[in-house]
Scaffold this motif. Structure first.
Motif, PDB file in Angstrom:
ATOM      1  N   ARG A  32       0.778  -1.292  -0.017  1.00 28.42           N
ATOM      2  CA  ARG A  32       0.010   0.126   0.033  1.00 28.42           C
ATOM      3  C   ARG A  32       0.890   1.319  -0.066  1.00 28.42           C
ATOM      4  NH1 ARG A  32      -2.534  -1.503   3.699  1.00 28.42           N
ATOM      5  NH2 ARG A  32      -1.469  -0.278   5.395  1.00 28.42           N
ATOM      6  N   THR A  33       2.065   1.343   0.897  1.00 24.47           N
ATOM      7  CA  THR A  33       2.804   2.131   0.774  1.00 24.47           C
ATOM      8  C   THR A  33       3.849   2.665  -0.373  1.00 24.47           C
ATOM      9  OG1 THR A  33       3.192   2.073   3.228  1.00 24.47           O
ATOM     10  CG2 THR A  33       4.480   3.540   2.140  1.00 24.47           C
ATOM     11  N   LEU A  34       3.922   1.517  -1.085  1.00 28.44           N
ATOM     12  CA  LEU A  34       4.960   1.509  -2.330  1.00 28.44           C
ATOM     13  C   LEU A  34       3.771   2.309  -3.377  1.00 28.44           C
ATOM     14  CD1 LEU A  34       6.679  -1.588  -2.222  1.00 28.44           C
ATOM     15  CD2 LEU A  34       7.559   0.554  -2.132  1.00 28.44           C
ATOM     16  N   GLU A  35       2.605   1.744  -3.440  1.00 25.07           N
ATOM     17  CA  GLU A  35       1.515   2.332  -4.399  1.00 25.07           C
ATOM     18  C   GLU A  35       1.597   3.966  -4.288  1.00 25.07           C
ATOM     19  OE1 GLU A  35       0.177   1.156  -7.040  1.00 25.07           O
ATOM     20  OE2 GLU A  35       0.968  -0.929  -6.639  1.00 25.07           O
ATOM     21  N   HIS A  36       1.495   4.430  -3.083  1.00 27.15           N
ATOM     22  CA  HIS A  36       1.400   5.715  -2.677  1.00 27.15           C
ATOM     23  C   HIS A  36       2.826   6.338  -3.125  1.00 27.15           C
ATOM     24  CE1 HIS A  36       1.045   9.446  -0.662  1.00 27.15           C
ATOM     25  NE2 HIS A  36       2.138   9.319   0.049  1.00 27.15           N
ATOM     26  N   LEU A  37       3.858   6.075  -3.051  1.00 28.47           N
ATOM     27  CA  LEU A  37       5.214   6.306  -3.220  1.00 28.47           C
ATOM     28  C   LEU A  37       5.172   6.525  -4.729  1.00 28.47           C
ATOM     29  CD1 LEU A  37       7.349   4.894  -0.579  1.00 28.47           C
ATOM     30  CD2 LEU A  37       6.710   7.366  -0.625  1.00 28.47           C
ATOM     31  N   VAL A  38       4.909   5.382  -5.587  1.00 23.10           N
ATOM     32  CA  VAL A  38       5.044   5.446  -7.001  1.00 23.10           C
ATOM     33  C   VAL A  38       4.192   6.381  -7.625  1.00 23.10           C
ATOM     34  CG1 VAL A  38       4.672   3.901  -8.919  1.00 23.10           C
ATOM     35  CG2 VAL A  38       6.164   3.063  -7.030  1.00 23.10           C
ATOM     36  N   GLY A  39       2.844   6.449  -6.988  1.00 28.33           N
ATOM     37  CA  GLY A  39       2.015   7.143  -7.666  1.00 28.33           C
ATOM     38  C   GLY A  39       2.483   8.865  -7.528  1.00 28.33           C
ATOM     39  N   SER A  40       2.972   9.166  -6.472  1.00 22.82           N
ATOM     40  CA  SER A  40       3.413  10.382  -6.043  1.00 22.82           C
ATOM     41  C   SER A  40       4.682  10.622  -6.790  1.00 22.82           C
ATOM     42  CB  SER A  40       3.784  10.542  -4.480  1.00 22.82           C
ATOM     43  OG  SER A  40       2.720  10.302  -3.730  1.00 22.82           O
ATOM     44  N   GLY A  41       5.431   9.836  -7.587  1.00 19.83           N
ATOM     45  CA  GLY A  41       6.657  10.104  -8.440  1.00 19.83           C
ATOM     46  C   GLY A  41       7.994   9.887  -7.539  1.00 19.83           C
ATOM     47  N   ILE A  42       7.785   9.812  -6.190  1.00 20.87           N
ATOM     48  CA  ILE A  42       9.213   9.675  -5.461  1.00 20.87           C
ATOM     49  C   ILE A  42       9.824   8.454  -5.997  1.00 20.87           C
ATOM     50  CG2 ILE A  42      10.007   9.361  -3.229  1.00 20.87           C
ATOM     51  CD1 ILE A  42       7.474  11.025  -2.106  1.00 20.87           C
ATOM     52  N   LEU A  43       9.121   7.062  -6.206  1.00 23.49           N
ATOM     53  CA  LEU A  43       9.780   5.938  -6.629  1.00 23.49           C
ATOM     54  C   LEU A  43       9.296   5.720  -8.095  1.00 23.49           C
ATOM     55  CD1 LEU A  43       9.666   3.807  -3.378  1.00 23.49           C
ATOM     56  CD2 LEU A  43      11.301   5.212  -4.265  1.00 23.49           C
ATOM     57  N   LYS A  44       9.737   4.804  -8.608  1.00 21.51           N
ATOM     58  CA  LYS A  44       9.247   4.318 -10.060  1.00 21.51           C
ATOM     59  C   LYS A  44       9.387   3.053 -10.098  1.00 21.51           C
ATOM     60  CE  LYS A  44      14.076   5.136 -12.268  1.00 21.51           C
ATOM     61  NZ  LYS A  44      14.542   5.677 -13.220  1.00 21.51           N
ATOM     62  N   ARG A  45       8.759   2.353 -10.985  1.00 21.79           N
ATOM     63  CA  ARG A  45       8.434   0.990 -11.479  1.00 21.79           C
ATOM     64  C   ARG A  45       9.227   0.755 -12.600  1.00 21.79           C
ATOM     65  NH1 ARG A  45       5.068  -1.819  -8.331  1.00 21.79           N
ATOM     66  NH2 ARG A  45       3.388  -0.520  -7.356  1.00 21.79           N
ATOM     67  N   SER A  46       9.899  -0.349 -12.686  1.00 22.82           N
ATOM     68  CA  SER A  46      10.860  -0.861 -13.920  1.00 22.82           C
ATOM     69  C   SER A  46      10.051  -1.839 -14.657  1.00 22.82           C
ATOM     70  CB  SER A  46      12.092  -0.952 -13.764  1.00 22.82           C
ATOM     71  OG  SER A  46      12.966  -0.009 -13.252  1.00 22.82           O
ATOM     72  N   LYS A  47       9.670  -1.814 -15.889  1.00 25.37           N
ATOM     73  CA  LYS A  47       8.908  -3.094 -16.366  1.00 25.37           C
ATOM     74  C   LYS A  47       9.846  -4.236 -16.367  1.00 25.37           C
ATOM     75  CE  LYS A  47       6.127  -0.137 -19.561  1.00 25.37           C
ATOM     76  NZ  LYS A  47       5.581   0.175 -20.744  1.00 25.37           N
ATOM     77  N   PRO A  48       9.378  -5.257 -16.097  1.00 24.06           N
ATOM     78  CA  PRO A  48      10.014  -6.596 -15.812  1.00 24.06           C
ATOM     79  C   PRO A  48      10.578  -7.018 -17.382  1.00 24.06           C
ATOM     80  CG  PRO A  48       7.757  -7.075 -15.489  1.00 24.06           C
ATOM     81  CD  PRO A  48       7.923  -5.641 -15.591  1.00 24.06           C
ATOM     82  N   LYS A  49      11.690  -7.662 -17.452  1.00 23.45           N
ATOM     83  CA  LYS A  49      11.838  -8.459 -18.732  1.00 23.45           C
ATOM     84  C   LYS A  49      11.403  -9.982 -18.686  1.00 23.45           C
ATOM     85  CE  LYS A  49      16.408  -5.820 -19.234  1.00 23.45           C
ATOM     86  NZ  LYS A  49      17.570  -5.837 -19.331  1.00 23.45           N
ATOM     87  N   ALA A  50      11.650 -10.648 -19.496  1.00 23.85           N
ATOM     88  CA  ALA A  50      11.038 -12.096 -19.367  1.00 23.85           C
ATOM     89  C   ALA A  50      11.613 -12.982 -18.286  1.00 23.85           C
ATOM     90  CB  ALA A  50      11.697 -12.863 -20.763  1.00 23.85           C
ATOM     91  N   ASP A  51      10.484 -13.319 -17.506  1.00 16.97           N
ATOM     92  CA  ASP A  51      10.957 -14.118 -16.584  1.00 16.97           C
ATOM     93  C   ASP A  51      11.631 -13.420 -15.255  1.00 16.97           C
ATOM     94  OD1 ASP A  51       9.971 -16.457 -17.878  1.00 16.97           O
ATOM     95  OD2 ASP A  51      11.931 -16.960 -18.796  1.00 16.97           O
ATOM     96  N   GLU A  52      11.534 -12.013 -15.174  1.00 14.99           N
ATOM     97  CA  GLU A  52      11.804 -11.257 -14.271  1.00 14.99           C
ATOM     98  C   GLU A  52      10.979 -10.662 -13.590  1.00 14.99           C
ATOM     99  OE1 GLU A  52      14.800  -8.822 -15.604  1.00 14.99           O
ATOM    100  OE2 GLU A  52      16.324 -10.419 -16.107  1.00 14.99           O
ATOM    101  N   ALA A  53      11.044 -10.407 -12.183  1.00 16.57           N
ATOM    102  CA  ALA A  53      10.001  -9.549 -11.358  1.00 16.57           C
ATOM    103  C   ALA A  53       9.978  -8.292 -11.785  1.00 16.57           C
ATOM    104  CB  ALA A  53       9.873 -10.025  -9.909  1.00 16.57           C
ATOM    105  N   GLU A  54       9.027  -7.587 -11.436  1.00 18.36           N
ATOM    106  CA  GLU A  54       8.847  -5.879 -11.604  1.00 18.36           C
ATOM    107  C   GLU A  54       9.865  -5.484 -10.493  1.00 18.36           C
ATOM    108  OE1 GLU A  54       5.484  -3.187 -12.578  1.00 18.36           O
ATOM    109  OE2 GLU A  54       5.248  -4.064 -10.380  1.00 18.36           O
TER     110      GLU A  54
END
Length: 275
Positions: free
Chosen positions: A104-126
């Motif tokens: 829940r906290t990570l969703e807030h931080l990513v949504g605020s722009g403080i953290l970012k998600r990286s799209k996973p490659k094949a057979d790799e986790a986000e």
């Protein structure tokens, strides 16, 4: 002479808790017997009425008015390795948060722009990492460094374990990998080397950072010149004094008086006019 209070404050429920719903049953009159055979007004148990919240004890931080405790724990891990991608489960494990709270906290931080998600490659986790492009990245990282991520835990360790020896302490700088360079100035007593090493290792594990520490005497500190590398680092804008003179019980060293200085003091005393 005793004075009776004008009113008696009633106990209130803890924040976020509810009392059990009141039953719509007729009240027993004083003196009437109840089903269990006892008499007198019924008194509900406090334990049944209010249940305490199970909270983890933590010290107050200067950043509490900005960041919730969950945010501080996650940012402590993320800012310690700003270029390292983490999985959500790894961040939850390192920050010692429950998976649901971390998600829940990570969703807030990513949504605020403080953290970012990286799209996973094949057979790799986000993965999730610090977003250096965030408009307030530098300001937030400095706030974290001056409070919960570095300054406060380092200060707490030194004032708790070495209050009789450490007179002053500085965070000199933080490199790009998150390593902290510290300067500790001791007084009359010298910190035990093995104890300091063990305390730094434990602290390094707790704040997820490597520590590079310099320990010098106050006499050496007072004799620093602008040409000394330590002096230039202390004068740098990013340096932060975390323990100032008088913050601990450490006493300054006793300066040895040379023969020439002793002779000068005696001559000055003899030269004073007698009353």
């Amino acid at each position: 002479m005793s004075v009776q209070p004008f009113y008696r404050p009633q106990p209130t429920a803890l924040v976020g808790l509810r009392h059990a719903p009141r039953r719509n049953t007729p009240r027993k009159r004083r003196g009437e017997s109840r089903q269990d055979g006892s008499k007198g007004p019924r008194r509900e148990s406090f334990d049944n009425a209010v249940r305490p919240v199970d909270r983890t004890d933590r010290k107050m931080s200067a950043a509490d008015f900005l960041f919730a405790p969950e945010v501080q724990k996650l940012l402590m891990v993320a800012y310690a390795a700003p270029d390292q991608p983490f999985s959500s489960s790894e961040l939850a494990k390192r920050s010692k948060l429950e998976p649901d709270d971390a998600a829940r906290t990570l969703e807030h931080l990513v949504g605020s722009g403080i953290l970012k998600r990286s799209k996973p490659k094949a057979d790799e986790a986000e993965t999730i990492s610090v977003d250096r492009a965030f408009i307030f990245h530098d300001e937030l990282r400095n706030i974290a460094l001056k409070s919960f991520a570095a300054a406060e835990p380092v200060r707490s360790m030194l004032r708790t374990k070495f209050k009789d020896s450490v007179m002053r302490a500085f965070i000199l700088q933080e490199d790009k990998d998150g390593t902290l360079e510290l300067l500790v100035v001791h007084g009359q007593l010298v910190p035990d080397e093995s104890a300091m090493k063990a305390a730094c290792q434990k602290l390094s594990k707790n704040i997820h950072r490597h520590l590079k520490m310099h320990v010098i005497s106050s006499i050496r500190f007072n004799s620093l010149t602008p040409r000394d590398s330590l002096a230039s680092k202390i004068a740098a804008p990013g340096a932060l004094e975390i323990i100032a003179l008088g913050d601990t019980k450490a006493q300054p060293p006793v300066e040895k008086v040379g023969l020439l200085q002793s002779a000068k003091k005696k001559l000055a005393t003899l030269a004073r006019p007698s009353a």
